[in-house]
Design an enzyme around this catalytic site. Structure first.
Site, PDB file in Angstrom:
ATOM      1  N   ASP A 111       0.843  -1.194   0.000  1.00  0.00           N
ATOM      2  CA  ASP A 111       0.000   0.000   0.000  1.00  0.00           C
ATOM      3  C   ASP A 111       0.878   1.243   0.000  1.00  0.00           C
ATOM      4  O   ASP A 111       2.044   1.199   0.426  1.00  0.00           O
ATOM      5  CB  ASP A 111      -0.929   0.024   1.207  1.00  0.00           C
ATOM      6  CG  ASP A 111      -2.184   0.853   0.953  1.00  0.00           C
ATOM      7  OD1 ASP A 111      -2.347   1.355  -0.175  1.00  0.00           O
ATOM      8  OD2 ASP A 111      -3.004   1.009   1.872  1.00  0.00           O
ATOM      9  N   GLY A 112       0.306   2.341  -0.481  1.00  0.00           N
ATOM     10  CA  GLY A 112       0.986   3.624  -0.478  1.00  0.00           C
ATOM     11  C   GLY A 112       0.051   4.709   0.006  1.00  0.00           C
ATOM     12  O   GLY A 112      -1.172   4.564  -0.036  1.00  0.00           O
ATOM     13  N   GLU A 147       2.309   3.723  -4.014  1.00  0.00           N
ATOM     14  CA  GLU A 147       1.866   2.376  -4.369  1.00  0.00           C
ATOM     15  C   GLU A 147       2.933   1.654  -5.199  1.00  0.00           C
ATOM     16  O   GLU A 147       3.206   0.463  -4.989  1.00  0.00           O
ATOM     17  CB  GLU A 147       0.559   2.442  -5.162  1.00  0.00           C
ATOM     18  CG  GLU A 147      -0.617   3.052  -4.418  1.00  0.00           C
ATOM     19  CD  GLU A 147      -1.337   2.060  -3.518  1.00  0.00           C
ATOM     20  OE1 GLU A 147      -0.873   0.909  -3.400  1.00  0.00           O
ATOM     21  OE2 GLU A 147      -2.365   2.444  -2.928  1.00  0.00           O
ATOM     22  N   ASP A 169      -4.431  -2.670  -3.220  1.00  0.00           N
ATOM     23  CA  ASP A 169      -5.753  -2.068  -3.385  1.00  0.00           C
ATOM     24  C   ASP A 169      -5.754  -0.975  -4.449  1.00  0.00           C
ATOM     25  O   ASP A 169      -6.724  -0.229  -4.580  1.00  0.00           O
ATOM     26  CB  ASP A 169      -6.288  -1.538  -2.052  1.00  0.00           C
ATOM     27  CG  ASP A 169      -5.419  -0.439  -1.441  1.00  0.00           C
ATOM     28  OD1 ASP A 169      -4.560   0.110  -2.158  1.00  0.00           O
ATOM     29  OD2 ASP A 169      -5.596  -0.144  -0.243  1.00  0.00           O
ATOM     30  N   HIS A 225      -9.695  -0.789   2.853  1.00  0.00           N
ATOM     31  CA  HIS A 225     -10.505  -0.439   4.022  1.00  0.00           C
ATOM     32  C   HIS A 225     -11.777  -1.297   4.116  1.00  0.00           C
ATOM     33  O   HIS A 225     -12.850  -0.809   4.455  1.00  0.00           O
ATOM     34  CB  HIS A 225     -10.885   1.049   3.985  1.00  0.00           C
ATOM     35  CG  HIS A 225      -9.715   1.954   3.776  1.00  0.00           C
ATOM     36  ND1 HIS A 225      -8.734   2.145   4.732  1.00  0.00           N
ATOM     37  CD2 HIS A 225      -9.332   2.696   2.703  1.00  0.00           C
ATOM     38  CE1 HIS A 225      -7.820   2.986   4.259  1.00  0.00           C
ATOM     39  NE2 HIS A 225      -8.159   3.325   3.039  1.00  0.00           N
ATOM     40  N   ASP A 235      -1.660  -0.389   4.985  1.00  0.00           N
ATOM     41  CA  ASP A 235      -2.151   0.991   4.965  1.00  0.00           C
ATOM     42  C   ASP A 235      -1.687   1.744   6.210  1.00  0.00           C
ATOM     43  O   ASP A 235      -1.227   2.894   6.121  1.00  0.00           O
ATOM     44  CB  ASP A 235      -3.673   0.990   4.876  1.00  0.00           C
ATOM     45  CG  ASP A 235      -4.266   2.383   4.997  1.00  0.00           C
ATOM     46  OD1 ASP A 235      -4.112   3.180   4.059  1.00  0.00           O
ATOM     47  OD2 ASP A 235      -4.862   2.685   6.050  1.00  0.00           O
TER      48      ASP A 235
END
Length: 249
Positions: A111-112, A147, A169, A225, A235
């Site tokens: 994640d970023g 990301e 994601d 999320h 995240d």
């Protein structure tokens, strides 16, 4: 009467009691008000239903009071695999169906995050097999840059051997790696409109890493999320890294 020894279990271990995945256990814990995102709620900790532990790299995680949480899960209609209403051993049950992540040597969530987008940027990866994590940040970037860096660092962590599944994601990142970048390269690193792709150096690095691997490399999109514990953890680490960069600046 002798007191029973208190034991603690991870979500994976609790899942084995009921034939559930760790993610399914997390959904039930959330419904019971014991978990919020990747963390145990204040109530769960205060009532001694959960306790925080730390991995060797300093990453925190939570364990659950085995007997009490097992009973709470059973109160939701779940049946422990070793018990049934009549007492004694339960009838043999089939193992849960194979998961999408089975069959891979490494499964890594990435994640970023960019505060302000653009702004202070963080990236992170979580190895779902070993529980290892990696994260970092840069003073200025975008969500897409975060990301991409997360995927690049996940590939470096995984190395060239073994079958690898990267779970992200970001549909942008997955489209870049699996579809768009090979076409850009065939057109001399130009998009269909003739313009140069954004973040080109990062894209080239990722494509080189993927193509140099001897094992299979697959990508899976994960809804962000939405309760996936590994995505939530990635995240959390990425946001923390971006915040640390902003504070330092």
């Amino acid at each position: 009467m002798a007191a029973r020894t208190r034991t603690w279990s991870t979500q994976t271990e609790l899942g084995k009691l009921f034939g559930l995945t760790a993610r399914e256990v997390g959904t039930h814990l959330t419904a019971l008000g014991l978990k919020a995102g990747p963390r145990a709620t204040e109530r769960a900790v205060t009532e001694d239903l959960a306790a925080e532990r730390t991995l060797r790299d300093g990453t925190p995680f939570f364990v659950w009071h085995t007997e009490r949480v097992r009973d709470l899960l059973a109160s939701r209609g779940l049946q422990p695999r070793t018990e049934h209403a009549g007492g004694g051993e339960s009838p043999a049950r089939q193992d849960p169906p194979p998961r999408a992540t089975d069959g891979y040597d490494r499964v890594i969530a990435t994640d970023g995050s960019a505060l302000g987008n653009p702004g202070p940027t963080g990236w992170a990866w979580v190895d779902q097999r070993s529980a290892e994590t990696g994260s970092g940040g840069l003073a200025h970037g975008t969500n897409n840059i975060g990301e991409l860096i997360a995927v690049r660092e996940a590939l470096r962590h995984a190395g060239p051997e073994g079958d690898l599944l990267i779970r992200a994601d970001s549909q942008y990142v997955i489209n870049v790696v699996t579809s768009w970048a090979p076409g850009w390269r065939r057109r001399g690193w130009r998009k269909g409109d003739g313009k140069a792709p954004e973040n080109l150096e990062l894209v080239k690095e990722i494509l080189d890493l993927v193509e140099s691997r001897t094992g299979r490399t697959d990508f899976e999109w994960v809804r962000g999320h939405a309760g996936d514990e590994h995505n939530e953890r990635a995240d959390e680490l990425a946001v923390a890294a971006a915040q640390a960069v902003r504070t330092a600046g």
